[in-house]
Write an enzyme that holds these catalytic residues in place. Structure first.
Site, short mmCIF file in Angstrom:
data_model
loop_
_atom_site.label_atom_id
_atom_site.label_comp_id
_atom_site.label_asym_id
_atom_site.label_seq_id
_atom_site.Cartn_x
_atom_site.Cartn_y
_atom_site.Cartn_z
N TYR A 1 1.21 1.84 2.19
CA TYR A 1 0.28 2.48 3.12
C TYR A 1 0.24 3.99 2.89
CZ TYR A 1 0.72 -1.85 5.91
OH TYR A 1 0.75 -3.15 6.35
N HIS B 1 6.82 -7.07 0.90
CA HIS B 1 5.41 -7.03 1.28
C HIS B 1 4.65 -8.29 0.89
CE1 HIS B 1 2.20 -3.78 2.27
NE2 HIS B 1 1.83 -4.96 2.72
#
Length: 279
Positions: free
Chosen positions: A51, A109
């Protein structure tokens, strides 16, 4: 300020029933939005290496009046860092950017199956938890076969599996797998992705019946499923509304009608070709 109830994970950590998503927030806008979320009562803040906003998340926490021990910071190891040593260094880098000695929750992730190193990344997480770098460990976007591989290799069951989950894509089979294993399912994009289900008749009818917004209906649906939604908004009014989902309860019929919206393509035909852009 609202106070959310919590639930116990399989490692005895207590997690709020609803969290705050931060993708794709960056820079000062991210610090302001996360600070607003903390002021309103969010205590689970989700970020990730990919991110690019771990530093902003840490800065928002430092500026907040909320005590650090009341906040759960959750980040994720990206697919390119799945080798054991790289995974540990990724966690140390996240710790530095967040400005914390211990990461509250760290996830893989996604399994990145083309590299096939996610078991090594899991071994790194298990060791990081043992050594105190991470408190709670889990995964994201893992399917049954990926979960079986890491559990068989280490004997350690993830506390969390964060997956795409919304009325268009209810993940019933995966939620059942997670539940049997004692894993708590979190929901990314809990309100849907590009084509959102907020104007679906099942959702709007429930919103009228309870005098709430369609988004509140969908978030309440998540809570009654037992999943932990991570809505994201930079607008304080919407952040507040997303928290205000405890004062009503959907009926069994309303839950079933919303669940019946689920479809294999997740609500749009190119879902499989648009994998989680945040991985």
């Amino acid at each position: 300020m609202m106070t959310l109830p919590t639930m116990e994970l399989n490692d005895a950590t207590r997690m709020p029933v609803l969290g705050f998503g931060t993708y794709p927030m960056r820079d000062d806008d991210a610090v302001e939005a996360i600070g607003s979320a903390l002021d309103l009562g969010y205590r689970l803040i989700d970020t990730a290496v990919n991110y690019g906003n771990e530093r902003e998340v840490g800065e928002a926490v430092r500026r907040s009046d909320v005590p650090r021990d009341q906040i759960l910071l959750q980040t994720k190891i990206p697919g390119r860092h799945h080798a054991y040593d790289l995974a540990l260094e990724s966690l140390r880098g996240s710790s530095r950017l967040l400005g914390v000695e211990q990461i509250d929750i760290a996830l893989i992730h996604w399994p990145n199956p083309s590299r096939g190193l996610y078991v090594e990344a899991w071994r790194a997480l298990v060791d990081a938890q043992r050594d105190g770098l991470v408190r709670t460990i889990g995964v994201s976007n893992f399917k049954q076969e990926h979960l079986a591989a890491i559990i068989d290799a280490t004997g350690v069951v993830p506390a969390v599996n964060q997956v795409e989950l919304h009325p268009w894509f209810s993940q019933e089979d995966q939620r059942q797998v997670d539940g049997r294993l004692g894993i708590r399912t979190q929901a990314w994009s809990p309100l849907g992705r590009r084509k959102k289900p907020l104007d679906a008749p099942a959702v709007t009818a429930a919103a009228r019946a309870h005098d709430v917004t369609p988004a509140q209906v969908v978030l309440r649906w998540h809570l009654q499923l037992g999943s932990v939604p991570l809505p994201k908004s930079a607008t304080p009014a919407r952040q507040r509304a997303n928290l205000d989902v405890l004062g009503f309860e959907l009926t069994q019929a309303q839950m079933a009608a919303i669940g019946a919206l689920s479809r294999p393509d997740g609500g749009f035909p190119d879902r499989d070709s648009n994998t989680h852009e945040e991985m």
